[in-house]
Each structure stands twice: as C-alpha cells, then as structure tokens.
Design a protein around this motif. Structure first.
Motif, mmCIF file in Angstrom:
data_model
loop_
_atom_site.group_PDB
_atom_site.id
_atom_site.type_symbol
_atom_site.label_atom_id
_atom_site.label_comp_id
_atom_site.label_asym_id
_atom_site.label_seq_id
_atom_site.Cartn_x
_atom_site.Cartn_y
_atom_site.Cartn_z
ATOM 1 N N ILE A 135 0.842 -1.193 0.000
ATOM 2 C CA ILE A 135 0.000 0.000 0.000
ATOM 3 C C ILE A 135 0.878 1.245 0.000
ATOM 4 N N LEU A 136 0.659 2.109 -0.971
ATOM 5 C CA LEU A 136 1.355 3.387 -1.019
ATOM 6 C C LEU A 136 0.591 4.370 -0.132
ATOM 7 N N GLU A 137 1.221 4.758 0.991
ATOM 8 C CA GLU A 137 0.556 5.617 1.960
ATOM 9 C C GLU A 137 0.530 7.070 1.481
ATOM 10 N N THR A 138 -0.234 7.898 2.188
ATOM 11 C CA THR A 138 -0.388 9.294 1.787
ATOM 12 C C THR A 138 0.903 10.087 1.952
ATOM 13 N N ASP A 139 1.837 9.613 2.798
ATOM 14 C CA ASP A 139 3.103 10.323 2.967
ATOM 15 C C ASP A 139 4.174 9.841 2.007
ATOM 16 N N GLY A 140 3.802 8.952 1.055
ATOM 17 C CA GLY A 140 4.741 8.468 0.062
ATOM 18 C C GLY A 140 5.473 7.200 0.453
ATOM 19 N N GLN A 141 5.272 6.724 1.680
ATOM 20 C CA GLN A 141 5.911 5.493 2.116
ATOM 21 C C GLN A 141 5.125 4.281 1.612
ATOM 22 N N LEU A 142 5.832 3.176 1.375
ATOM 23 C CA LEU A 142 5.201 1.951 0.905
ATOM 24 C C LEU A 142 5.152 0.946 2.050
ATOM 25 N N SER A 143 3.940 0.534 2.431
ATOM 26 C CA SER A 143 3.749 -0.485 3.457
ATOM 27 C C SER A 143 3.591 -1.835 2.763
ATOM 28 N N VAL A 144 4.400 -2.804 3.164
ATOM 29 C CA VAL A 144 4.438 -4.099 2.488
ATOM 30 C C VAL A 144 4.079 -5.212 3.473
ATOM 31 N N LEU A 145 3.116 -6.045 3.100
ATOM 32 C CA LEU A 145 2.754 -7.228 3.876
ATOM 33 C C LEU A 145 3.116 -8.465 3.061
ATOM 34 N N PRO A 146 4.139 -9.206 3.474
ATOM 35 C CA PRO A 146 4.514 -10.416 2.723
ATOM 36 C C PRO A 146 3.441 -11.497 2.859
ATOM 37 N N LYS A 147 3.466 -12.434 1.950
ATOM 38 C CA LYS A 147 2.590 -13.589 2.073
ATOM 39 C C LYS A 147 2.993 -14.383 3.310
ATOM 40 N N SER A 148 2.025 -15.107 3.876
ATOM 41 C CA SER A 148 2.260 -15.777 5.156
ATOM 42 C C SER A 148 3.429 -16.758 5.100
ATOM 43 N N ASP A 149 3.611 -17.425 3.947
ATOM 44 C CA ASP A 149 4.715 -18.394 3.850
ATOM 45 C C ASP A 149 6.055 -17.726 3.581
ATOM 46 N N LYS A 150 6.050 -16.393 3.406
ATOM 47 C CA LYS A 150 7.294 -15.664 3.186
ATOM 48 C C LYS A 150 7.697 -14.838 4.409
ATOM 49 N N MET A 151 6.884 -14.884 5.454
ATOM 50 C CA MET A 151 7.197 -14.136 6.669
ATOM 51 C C MET A 151 8.207 -14.903 7.513
ATOM 52 N N PRO A 152 9.104 -14.198 8.202
ATOM 53 C CA PRO A 152 10.049 -14.885 9.087
ATOM 54 C C PRO A 152 9.319 -15.521 10.271
ATOM 55 N N ILE A 153 9.843 -16.614 10.746
ATOM 56 C CA ILE A 153 9.241 -17.303 11.892
ATOM 57 C C ILE A 153 9.535 -16.509 13.162
ATOM 58 N N THR A 154 8.510 -16.336 13.984
ATOM 59 C CA THR A 154 8.641 -15.626 15.249
ATOM 60 C C THR A 154 8.476 -16.611 16.403
ATOM 61 N N PRO A 155 8.916 -16.247 17.611
ATOM 62 C CA PRO A 155 8.742 -17.140 18.761
ATOM 63 C C PRO A 155 7.291 -17.555 18.993
ATOM 64 N N SER A 156 6.345 -16.646 18.693
ATOM 65 C CA SER A 156 4.936 -16.993 18.899
ATOM 66 C C SER A 156 4.491 -18.109 17.964
ATOM 67 N N ASP A 157 5.121 -18.201 16.775
ATOM 68 C CA ASP A 157 4.799 -19.297 15.859
ATOM 69 C C ASP A 157 5.221 -20.636 16.439
ATOM 70 N N LEU A 158 6.217 -20.612 17.320
ATOM 71 C CA LEU A 158 6.710 -21.832 17.954
ATOM 72 C C LEU A 158 6.141 -22.012 19.357
ATOM 73 N N ASN A 159 5.080 -21.224 19.652
ATOM 74 C CA ASN A 159 4.435 -21.273 20.977
ATOM 75 C C ASN A 159 5.427 -20.970 22.095
ATOM 76 N N ARG A 160 6.327 -20.023 21.822
ATOM 77 C CA ARG A 160 7.279 -19.589 22.829
ATOM 78 C C ARG A 160 7.091 -18.107 23.111
ATOM 79 N N LYS A 161 7.395 -17.732 24.348
ATOM 80 C CA LYS A 161 7.305 -16.331 24.734
ATOM 81 C C LYS A 161 8.584 -15.947 25.473
#
Length: 236
Positions: A135-161
């Motif tokens: 999404i190209l925001e009103t201030d000219g910045q581009l917000s990018v949401l990768p596809k779920s299989d392209k996102m890095p794994i986080t501790p919450s994905d491994l049920n860790r906190k």
C-alpha cells in the motif's frame, strides 16, 4: 547601527518561528504531504525576510502569521471532515494485491514500475510475487505485507514467549552516572561498578554510554578508543 539591527531582527525572527512551530505541532518530515512541504518552505522563506532588516519585514511577518493560521485551520477541518482529508491528503493506494501489480493504481500514484521495484528491494523484498499486499501511503511510504509463507518465523509461531527486555534505561552518559535512572531500574552504584568490571571497564570515565534493559543486561560503549580498536572501518 545596521549590524545591531540585523542581530535583533534575526533573533526576533528565530523566536517568532519557534512560537509558530510550537503552534503548528510536531510532524515528522516523512509524514508531510506535498501541501505541508510547500507551506513549510514558504513560511521559512518569509521568515528569512523578517530576519533581514528591510521596509517589508512587517508585511513578511503578517504573511507568515496568515500562513500559520490557515495551516492550523486546515488541520482542524481535516480532522473534522474525512472527505476533505481525502481531498487534501489523497488516499492510500494498493499497488500490489496477492502478488499481482496493479498498473492502474501505479499510474494514479505517478509511480513507475522501476521505482516500485526499487522500493520493494529497499524493504528486502526481491520478488513481487512474495507480497500479499503493498500500500502506497499518503506520505509516500510503501507499506508491504509479505505472504504468510514468506514471513520470518517468530517465537509466537513456535508457541514460545521470550522474556521482555523492556526499554533501555540510560545509566551513564559521557562518563557521568545518571543516578535517578539507575535507581529507577532497581540497581545501585555498587551493582553498576561490578557489571562494568565484568566487561573490563575500570573507570566510569572510560564509558561514553551505558544502558540497562529490563532483564538487567548492561550495554556499554566506551569512548573513542572503542572505535579505533574495532579496525578503523570507514563508510563511504
């Protein structure tokens, strides 16, 4: 007396501009739309006329005041009217959806394909097909949401906190202990001295900056000696 009047005028213009900026409020430059940017340049140009003694300084001061009032009024109306907000700031534009580039939205945003690909690479995205939406925001910045299989794994994905590190408390700046922050973090001078010795620091004066996080880990950056010992790395 001309030089003295120049000093007085410049000082007055500085204070005047400071008051106007406080009235306008804080806004990061990256959050400026084109109109905000043009207004800021105009106010700065008019203020420079106030700083230089001339017969037109009163008119310049009046013009700056009018610009400030109009800017405040427009900001108020934008907050109250979503329609006016869309007219002034435009709307965010979705230029990629489910890996497909929307050429029509690109044209509306006056953004060409090469520019889009460059911005994606700056966000560590080297394949548009990996993007769920951009999404190209009103201030000219581009917000990018990768596809779920392209996102890095986080501790919450491994049920860790993992434990929260919390904010860094500044405890030493330029060789001076900030006692208030040290006490707020729950530690005393004796603890600080012990932690410094563990990192090979014998004197507070050797420390340029030190901070402690919520887990009690102490970060230490020595004075200029640390940069010299690191290998003299130069950035072009």
């Amino acid at each position: 007396m001309q030089w003295w009047w120049t000093v007085v005028s410049a000082f007055s213009a500085y204070l005047y501009l400071h008051v106007l900026c406080r009235l306008l409020g804080r806004k990061v430059l990256s959050q400026f739309n084109f109109f905000d940017f043009a207004s800021a340049i105009t106010i700065g140009a008019l203020t420079s006329q106030i700083a230089i003694p001339s017969k037109d300084w009163k008119q310049a001061a009046l013009a700056v005041g009018i610009f400030t009032v109009l800017t405040l009024l427009l900001d108020y109306l934008i907050q109250k009217s979503p329609g006016l907000r869309s007219l002034v700031n435009s709307k965010p534009k979705m230029v990629i959806y489910k890996g497909q580039i929307d050429s029509q939205q690109l044209r509306k945003a006056r953004l060409n394909l090469d520019e889009l690909l460059t911005i994606l690479r700056q966000k560590n995205v080297f394949h548009p097909g990996d993007v769920y939406c951009a999404i190209l925001e009103t201030d000219g910045q581009l917000s990018v949401l990768p596809k779920s299989d392209k996102m890095p794994i986080t501790p919450s994905d491994l049920n860790r906190k993992p434990p929260e590190k919390g904010m860094m408390n500044d405890v030493i700046k330029d060789g001076n202990i900030i006692t208030k922050n040290l006490r707020h973090a729950g530690y005393d001078d004796k603890w600080l001295q012990q932690k410094l010795r563990e990192q090979g620091v014998q004197s507070i004066g050797e420390v340029f900056y030190a901070g402690v996080d919520g887990q009690g880990a102490l970060y230490v950056s020595k004075r200029d000696k640390a940069g010299i010992e690191s290998g003299n790395i130069y950035l072009q």
